[in-house]
Design a protein around this motif. Structure first.
Motif, short mmCIF file in Angstrom:
data_model
loop_
_atom_site.label_atom_id
_atom_site.label_comp_id
_atom_site.label_asym_id
_atom_site.label_seq_id
_atom_site.Cartn_x
_atom_site.Cartn_y
_atom_site.Cartn_z
N ARG A 75 1.45 22.06 42.99
CA ARG A 75 0.67 20.82 43.11
C ARG A 75 -0.53 21.02 44.05
O ARG A 75 -1.63 20.53 43.78
CB ARG A 75 1.56 19.68 43.60
N THR A 76 -0.29 21.76 45.13
CA THR A 76 -1.39 22.05 46.05
C THR A 76 -2.46 22.90 45.36
O THR A 76 -3.67 22.66 45.53
CB THR A 76 -0.86 22.78 47.29
N ALA A 77 -2.01 23.88 44.57
CA ALA A 77 -2.95 24.74 43.85
C ALA A 77 -3.73 23.94 42.80
O ALA A 77 -4.92 24.19 42.58
CB ALA A 77 -2.20 25.89 43.20
N ARG A 78 -3.08 22.98 42.17
CA ARG A 78 -3.78 22.15 41.19
C ARG A 78 -4.87 21.32 41.89
O ARG A 78 -5.97 21.19 41.36
CB ARG A 78 -2.78 21.25 40.46
N THR A 79 -4.55 20.79 43.06
CA THR A 79 -5.55 20.04 43.82
C THR A 79 -6.73 20.94 44.19
O THR A 79 -7.90 20.55 44.08
CB THR A 79 -4.92 19.45 45.09
N PHE A 80 -6.42 22.18 44.61
CA PHE A 80 -7.48 23.14 44.95
C PHE A 80 -8.35 23.42 43.72
O PHE A 80 -9.59 23.48 43.84
CB PHE A 80 -6.85 24.43 45.46
N ALA A 81 -7.73 23.60 42.56
CA ALA A 81 -8.49 23.89 41.34
C ALA A 81 -9.42 22.74 40.98
O ALA A 81 -10.56 22.95 40.55
CB ALA A 81 -7.53 24.18 40.18
N CYS A 82 -8.94 21.51 41.14
CA CYS A 82 -9.78 20.35 40.84
C CYS A 82 -11.01 20.32 41.75
O CYS A 82 -12.12 20.03 41.28
CB CYS A 82 -8.97 19.07 40.98
N ALA A 87 -4.23 16.04 32.32
CA ALA A 87 -5.60 15.58 32.06
C ALA A 87 -6.43 15.52 33.34
O ALA A 87 -5.92 15.22 34.42
CB ALA A 87 -5.57 14.22 31.38
N VAL A 88 -7.72 15.80 33.17
CA VAL A 88 -8.69 15.70 34.25
C VAL A 88 -9.98 15.13 33.67
O VAL A 88 -10.14 15.02 32.46
CB VAL A 88 -8.99 17.09 34.87
N THR A 89 -10.89 14.78 34.55
CA THR A 89 -12.20 14.34 34.09
C THR A 89 -13.27 14.98 34.96
O THR A 89 -13.02 15.36 36.11
CB THR A 89 -12.34 12.80 34.12
N SER A 90 -14.47 15.11 34.37
CA SER A 90 -15.61 15.69 35.07
C SER A 90 -16.87 15.02 34.55
O SER A 90 -16.81 14.07 33.75
CB SER A 90 -15.68 17.20 34.83
N ALA A 91 -18.01 15.52 34.98
CA ALA A 91 -19.28 14.98 34.50
C ALA A 91 -19.43 15.16 32.99
O ALA A 91 -20.17 14.42 32.33
CB ALA A 91 -20.44 15.65 35.22
N GLN A 92 -18.70 16.12 32.43
CA GLN A 92 -18.75 16.38 30.98
C GLN A 92 -17.75 15.55 30.19
O GLN A 92 -17.72 15.61 28.97
CB GLN A 92 -18.52 17.88 30.70
N LEU A 135 -13.48 18.53 39.48
CA LEU A 135 -12.71 17.71 38.55
C LEU A 135 -12.00 16.58 39.29
O LEU A 135 -11.66 16.72 40.46
CB LEU A 135 -11.66 18.56 37.82
N THR A 136 -11.75 15.50 38.59
CA THR A 136 -10.90 14.43 39.09
C THR A 136 -9.59 14.47 38.33
O THR A 136 -9.59 14.48 37.09
CB THR A 136 -11.56 13.05 38.89
N ASP A 137 -8.49 14.54 39.05
CA ASP A 137 -7.17 14.65 38.42
C ASP A 137 -6.74 13.30 37.87
O ASP A 137 -6.65 12.32 38.62
CB ASP A 137 -6.15 15.17 39.44
N LEU A 138 -6.45 13.24 36.56
CA LEU A 138 -6.00 12.00 35.93
C LEU A 138 -4.50 11.99 35.68
O LEU A 138 -3.96 10.98 35.23
CB LEU A 138 -6.72 11.82 34.58
N ALA A 139 -3.81 13.09 35.95
CA ALA A 139 -2.40 13.24 35.57
C ALA A 139 -1.49 12.74 36.68
O ALA A 139 -1.29 13.41 37.69
CB ALA A 139 -2.09 14.70 35.24
N THR A 174 -13.57 13.92 29.65
CA THR A 174 -12.15 14.21 29.83
C THR A 174 -11.83 15.63 29.37
O THR A 174 -12.33 16.09 28.34
CB THR A 174 -11.28 13.21 29.06
N GLY A 175 -10.97 16.30 30.13
CA GLY A 175 -10.52 17.64 29.79
C GLY A 175 -9.04 17.80 30.09
O GLY A 175 -8.35 16.83 30.45
N TRP A 176 -8.56 19.01 29.96
CA TRP A 176 -7.15 19.33 30.21
C TRP A 176 -7.11 20.57 31.09
O TRP A 176 -7.67 21.62 30.73
CB TRP A 176 -6.42 19.59 28.90
N LEU A 177 -6.49 20.46 32.24
CA LEU A 177 -6.42 21.56 33.19
C LEU A 177 -5.02 22.17 33.16
O LEU A 177 -4.03 21.50 33.40
CB LEU A 177 -6.74 21.08 34.60
#
Length: 263
Positions: free
Chosen positions: A2-9, A33-38, A14-18, A40-43
């Protein structure tokens, strides 16, 4: 994780939506799911010990994006970010968000799905396209086949014909109602027809769908070369039946199916 996912965002802006990200086998992956300026995406986050952070599974999604034709429907891999922390290697993969829903939460089908005819047509076309992709990657090794098939099915292997395959072509890696093929970690060379054989064998608890798979892939499964593929999938199921519940439930139908395969 979970910490690594936060770091990746943070690293990928990215903003974490999950709220409840999806754990993979043995907590090796964490996705959501995540979101960015582009948009919704999937991380997808993968963790491995640094001395094992290489090779087929580690690089499978990246090489699939680079090597496979766009006519094979799958989420586009937009970005990869690697780092190490606290004795672990991490890889964050940012994908296009797929609108499709997986056909089954379990790899082994328990209920007949309702899928449009176009889904089946596209599924066959996708595997036909995949089979022709040149690669040196190995999805299923000849050494494994010649050892496991006799040990778990009691059958001889004979000559093996090879083609490029997904390598883990089961119902929780397929989306619908618009076809989407997920999880490209293990793609590579395998016996001709192995993806169709896996989908068929993993449908044996639902006879109507098994018959539909057999009909869709008759030109592949009904040729002599596909016998090795079916035997290989049966061997994999029986080998894991005593330690994986859904394989244990499938073992009985697989043994009945083996009786119908030409010795």
């Amino acid at each position: 994780m979970r910490t690594a996912r936060t770091f990746a965002c943070v690293a990928l802006s990215l903003t974490d939506l999950a709220e409840k990200p999806v754990w993979g086998y043995a907590a090796r992956t964490l996705s959501g799911a995540v979101t960015s300026a582009q948009g919704t995406g999937w991380l997808r986050l993968v963790a491995e010990r640094p001395d094992k952070a290489y090779g087929k599974l580690w690089d499978g999604p990246k090489t699939a994006q680079e090597c496979l034709p766009p006519r094979i429907p799958r989420p586009v891999l937009h970005q990869v970010h690697d780092w190490q922390a606290a004795g672990w290697a991490y890889r964050a993969e940012l994908y296009q968000h797929a609108d499709a829903t997986v056909v089954s939460r379990s790899p082994v089908l328990a209920h007949d799905p309702v899928l449009p005819e176009a889904w089946w047509v596209e599924l066959r076309a996708a595997l036909d396209s995949l089979a022709e992709v040149p690669t040196e990657r190995i999805a299923v090794s000849e050494e494994y086949i010649r050892r496991a098939v006799p040990a778990f099915t009691g059958r001889d292997v004979g000559e093996i014909e090879w083609a490029t395959a997904h390598g883990d072509f089961h119902w929780s890696n397929l989306g619908g109602p618009a076809l989407t093929v997920l999880d490209w970690e293990g793609w590579g060379r395998a016996p001709v027809g192995i993806d169709a054989a896996q989908l068929y064998v993993y449908s044996l608890r639902t006879p109507a769908t098994a018959a539909r798979v057999r009909q869709a892939f008759a030109p592949t499964l009904d040729i002599p070369a596909a016998r090795v593929a079916e035997l290989t999938i049966c061997a994999q199921v029986l080998q894991a039946a005593d330690r994986t519940p859904f394989y244990g439930e499938l073992a009985g139908p697989v043994k009945k199916h083996l009786a119908r395969i030409t010795p």
